[in-house]
Design an enzyme around this catalytic site. Structure first.
Site, short mmCIF file in Angstrom:
data_model
loop_
_atom_site.label_atom_id
_atom_site.label_comp_id
_atom_site.label_asym_id
_atom_site.label_seq_id
_atom_site.Cartn_x
_atom_site.Cartn_y
_atom_site.Cartn_z
N LYS A 15 1.19 -15.10 -13.34
CA LYS A 15 0.93 -13.68 -13.63
C LYS A 15 1.72 -12.85 -12.61
O LYS A 15 1.41 -12.88 -11.42
CB LYS A 15 -0.56 -13.35 -13.47
CG LYS A 15 -0.87 -11.92 -13.89
CD LYS A 15 -2.22 -11.43 -13.42
CE LYS A 15 -2.15 -10.57 -12.18
NZ LYS A 15 -1.29 -9.39 -12.29
N GLY A 63 -0.46 -11.26 -2.27
CA GLY A 63 -0.92 -9.88 -2.47
C GLY A 63 -1.69 -9.40 -1.27
O GLY A 63 -1.53 -9.94 -0.16
N SER A 64 -2.54 -8.42 -1.48
CA SER A 64 -3.25 -7.81 -0.36
C SER A 64 -4.39 -8.71 0.13
O SER A 64 -4.92 -9.53 -0.64
CB SER A 64 -3.82 -6.47 -0.81
OG SER A 64 -4.72 -6.69 -1.88
N THR A 65 -4.78 -8.51 1.36
CA THR A 65 -5.91 -9.27 1.91
C THR A 65 -7.19 -8.92 1.14
O THR A 65 -8.03 -9.79 0.90
CB THR A 65 -6.04 -8.96 3.42
OG1 THR A 65 -4.84 -9.44 4.05
CG2 THR A 65 -7.23 -9.64 4.04
N VAL A 80 -7.60 -8.20 -2.10
CA VAL A 80 -7.69 -8.98 -3.34
C VAL A 80 -7.72 -10.48 -3.03
O VAL A 80 -8.41 -11.25 -3.71
CB VAL A 80 -6.53 -8.64 -4.31
CG1 VAL A 80 -6.58 -9.51 -5.55
CG2 VAL A 80 -6.60 -7.17 -4.73
N GLY A 81 -7.04 -10.88 -1.95
CA GLY A 81 -7.05 -12.30 -1.55
C GLY A 81 -8.48 -12.80 -1.34
O GLY A 81 -8.80 -13.94 -1.66
N GLU A 115 -1.05 -15.83 0.44
CA GLU A 115 -0.03 -15.14 1.25
C GLU A 115 -0.41 -13.67 1.23
O GLU A 115 -0.23 -13.00 0.20
CB GLU A 115 1.35 -15.33 0.62
CG GLU A 115 1.89 -16.73 0.70
CD GLU A 115 2.38 -17.11 2.08
OE1 GLU A 115 2.44 -16.22 2.95
OE2 GLU A 115 2.69 -18.28 2.29
N CYS A 127 5.50 -7.58 3.45
CA CYS A 127 4.34 -8.06 4.20
C CYS A 127 4.69 -8.37 5.65
O CYS A 127 3.89 -8.20 6.55
CB CYS A 127 3.79 -9.29 3.52
SG CYS A 127 5.07 -10.51 3.19
N GLU A 186 -2.29 -1.83 6.96
CA GLU A 186 -0.95 -1.91 6.35
C GLU A 186 -0.64 -0.58 5.68
O GLU A 186 -1.34 -0.18 4.75
CB GLU A 186 -0.99 -2.98 5.26
CG GLU A 186 -0.19 -4.19 5.56
CD GLU A 186 -0.05 -5.10 4.35
OE1 GLU A 186 -0.90 -5.06 3.43
OE2 GLU A 186 0.93 -5.84 4.32
P1 NAD Z 1 -2.40 -6.55 -4.72
O1 NAD Z 1 -3.33 -7.42 -3.95
O2 NAD Z 1 -2.89 -5.24 -5.18
O3 NAD Z 1 -1.92 -7.32 -6.05
C1 NAD Z 1 -1.29 -8.58 -5.98
C2 NAD Z 1 -1.47 -9.29 -7.29
O4 NAD Z 1 -2.86 -9.56 -7.48
C3 NAD Z 1 -1.02 -8.48 -8.52
O5 NAD Z 1 -0.41 -9.34 -9.44
C4 NAD Z 1 -2.35 -7.95 -9.05
O6 NAD Z 1 -2.34 -7.67 -10.44
C5 NAD Z 1 -3.25 -9.14 -8.76
N1 NAD Z 1 -4.68 -8.86 -8.75
C6 NAD Z 1 -5.33 -7.69 -8.58
N2 NAD Z 1 -6.67 -7.88 -8.67
C7 NAD Z 1 -6.87 -9.21 -8.90
C8 NAD Z 1 -8.02 -10.02 -9.09
N3 NAD Z 1 -9.25 -9.52 -9.08
N4 NAD Z 1 -7.83 -11.34 -9.28
C9 NAD Z 1 -6.60 -11.88 -9.28
N5 NAD Z 1 -5.47 -11.16 -9.13
C10 NAD Z 1 -5.60 -9.84 -8.95
O7 NAD Z 1 -1.08 -6.44 -3.85
P2 NAD Z 1 0.23 -5.60 -4.18
O8 NAD Z 1 -0.07 -4.17 -3.95
O9 NAD Z 1 0.80 -6.04 -5.48
O10 NAD Z 1 1.23 -6.16 -3.06
C11 NAD Z 1 1.25 -5.70 -1.77
C12 NAD Z 1 0.45 -6.63 -0.87
O11 NAD Z 1 0.98 -7.94 -0.97
C13 NAD Z 1 0.58 -6.23 0.58
O12 NAD Z 1 -0.67 -6.39 1.20
C14 NAD Z 1 1.58 -7.25 1.12
O13 NAD Z 1 1.48 -7.46 2.50
C15 NAD Z 1 1.23 -8.46 0.33
N6 NAD Z 1 2.35 -9.40 0.29
C16 NAD Z 1 2.26 -10.55 1.01
C17 NAD Z 1 3.32 -11.45 1.04
C18 NAD Z 1 3.26 -12.72 1.85
O14 NAD Z 1 4.09 -13.59 1.63
N7 NAD Z 1 2.34 -12.87 2.78
C19 NAD Z 1 4.48 -11.17 0.31
C20 NAD Z 1 4.53 -10.00 -0.44
C21 NAD Z 1 3.45 -9.12 -0.44
#
Ligand code: NAD
Length: 505
Positions: free
Chosen positions: A182, A234-236, A238-239, A256, A290, A391
């Protein structure tokens, strides 16, 4: 009929519409214009994609493909990326606001290099390892096998769509898994297109893509009983949801997540190098990375001099249309994100920070609908301010003063995050000592973003766990099985069995 291109789901080797029939606009953040219409999947589509991936996994052909053959296939993936580079670069720019400079000189070469690197790694990866033999005559011998986990659910963020896609899809395939990915619903076009392109060399069902938002597709994946592993970027915030959902079926999970990278400037550092390098650290991709260096910790003896240099160099950075090769810093990903970044600058000032340069929206002629922020340096920041702890994900550098090395280390480590950290100094022995004490997955000395496709990347603390890139990334997509064979055929000589069969002669 509209001539806006449509991007569909890819399930079992076929492009298809989502069960709901719903499509959403993809917006170019440089101009605010609609550049595509992408299928918005839901739980029913996830079910279908998982079923296709499971069927492909159950066909032994894919998961038992000999490493040499898999290696050839991974090379073909690299060649397909290069052959379609121009189209992929165009999509990356128009969906995510990546600059032409970045997409052509960083993303595409790194994506192709990653697939090639995995093609090499898979040939020597220890899929079977023999344990060291015991003294003869040996009663039994053991091997350790590395097997694909199964069906992997991969979820990516919007900031580097093609890179993040490849960081996950590449090693998951290298290990013999099948996939449902996704992409971020904000930037799905390049990932969908690459999935279509890769179907040319992959058996149907091995690589499926379901675009959609987090609450519908993301939750359906992380809670799905037939997905064995989730890898999430993604973000911490949502992680944490992803990790909790994975626990319900004990899925393997790697995360990540975000970062708040501290760079320590020692008083002996070359300040011109620091000024240029620390702005590269924070302004790459307009700060939407990130691993960005977003907190600069500067010794009091060089604080004022470095601030002057930072302000002068920052003012030279070209903010503009990402499609223009002269542009160094492009737009924020969305209008909402633009307002969030501007809000952080206001919060910083309200908490006592001083704007040394930037701080305003940037005007870009010809891109009036875009979401641009001036490269911004905030001085007099203290580590308890929100701009130092959270962030911002924009082109904003927080500069913090320190007096002693111990204080600098304490400030650097005083963060929920632990993704990247850096040291600027001419004393490389001291740099190594500090690197040892920094709690971060990557430490960079006298530069930033020094990521290699064959070196591990990942977080400490709330920046997540698991490592991506190189052969380390294959480790994240295998289960470890211990297999032992007994040589002894005479029951009485099977020594351990005497524990139960105490009357044995
Ligand atoms: P986000 O957490 O909002 O979204 C990331 C992904 O998660 C998207 O595909 C989103 O649709 C999905 N998502 C949202 N809710 C979800 C749920 N309940 N269950 C499963 N998936 C869900 O992050 P973003 O705004 O897309 O990206 C920015 C963030 O990503 C920043 O915090 C950045 O630091 C981090 N990031 C980390 C790395 C790394 O390698 N550590 C790399 C790139 C970005």
């Amino acid at each position: 009929m509209s001539d806006i291109p449509q991007y569909h789901l890819v399930i079992n080797g076929e492009s298809c519409a989502p069960a709901s029939g719903e499509y959403a606009d993809v917006i170019n953040p440089a101009t605010g214009e609609v550049v595509g219409s992408a299928a918005m999947g839901g739980a029913a589509d996830v079910d279908q994609a998982v079923a296709a991936a499971r069927a492909a996994f159950n066909q032994r052909e894919w998961r038992e493909m000999p490493p040499a053959e898999r290696s050839r296939l991974l090379y073909q993936c690299a060649q397909l990326v290069l052959a379609n580079a121009q189209e992929l670069i165009g999509l990356e720019i128009s969906c995510s606001g990546a600059t032409l400079n970045r997409a052509s000189n960083l993303d595409i070469p790194a994506v192709a290099d990653l697939w090639m690197n995995l093609a090499e790694a898979v040939k020597v990866y220890p899929f079977v390892e023999a344990q060291s033999p015991r003294p003869l005559p040996e009663q039994w011998h053991s091997q350790v096998w590395k097997e694909p986990v199964g069906v992997c659910g991969l979820i990516t963020a919007w900031n580097f769509p093609l890179l993040l896609y490849s960081w996950k899809v590449g090693p998951a395939l290298a290990a013999g898994n099948t996939i449902v990915i996704k992409p971020s619903e904000m930037t799905p076009t390049s990932s969908i297109r690459l999935t279509e392109i890769l179907q040319e060399v992959l058996p149907p069902g091995v690589l499926n893509i379901v675009n959609g938002d987090g609450p519908s597709v993301g939750d359906a994946m992380t809670l799905h009983p037939d997905i064995d592993k989730i890898s999430f970027t993604g973000s911490t915030r949502v992680g944490k949801i992803v990790q909790t959902n994975c626990a319900t079926t004990m899925k393997r999970c790697t995360l990540e997540l975000g970062g708040k990278g501290p760079g320590i400037v020692l008083p002996d550092a070359d300040l011109d190098m620091v000024a240029q390098g620390s702005l590269w650290a924070v302004y790459m991709n307009a700060g939407q990375a990130c691993e960005s260096g977003t907190r600069l910790l500067v010794h009091e003896d060089v604080y004022d001099e470095l601030l002057e240099k930072l302000a002068a160099r920052s003012a030279e950075v070209v903010v503009g249309n990402p499609a223009d090769p002269a542009t160094g810093v492009g737009p924020m990903s969305t209008e909402a994100h633009f307002h969030k970044v501007m809000g952080y600058i206001e919060t910083g000032v309200a908490e006592g920070a001083r704007i040394v340069c930037g701080g305003e929206p940037a005007e870009v002629p010809g891109c009036e609908g875009g979401f641009y922020v001036q490269p911004t340096v905030l001085a007099d920041v203290t580590n308890d301010m929100r701009v130092a702890r959270e962030e911002i994900f924009g082109p904003v550098l927080a500069v913090i003063r320190y007096r002693t090395e111990e204080e600098a280390l304490a400030l650097a480590n005083d963060s929920d995050y632990g993704l990247s950290a850096g040291i600027w100094t001419t004393d490389l022995i001291k740099a190594q000592r500090l690197a040892r004490d920094l709690r971060a997955g990557s430490v960079w000395i006298n530069d930033w973003h020094m990521m290699r496709t064959d070196a591990p990347f990942g977080g400490y603390k709330q920046s997540g766990y698991g490592r991506e890139l190189g052969r380390y990334s294959i480790d994240s997509y295998v289960e470890t099985k211990s297999v032992s064979m007994s040589f002894e055929r005479v029951p009485q000589k099977k020594a351990m069995q005497r524990i139960v069969h105490t009357k044995m002669a």
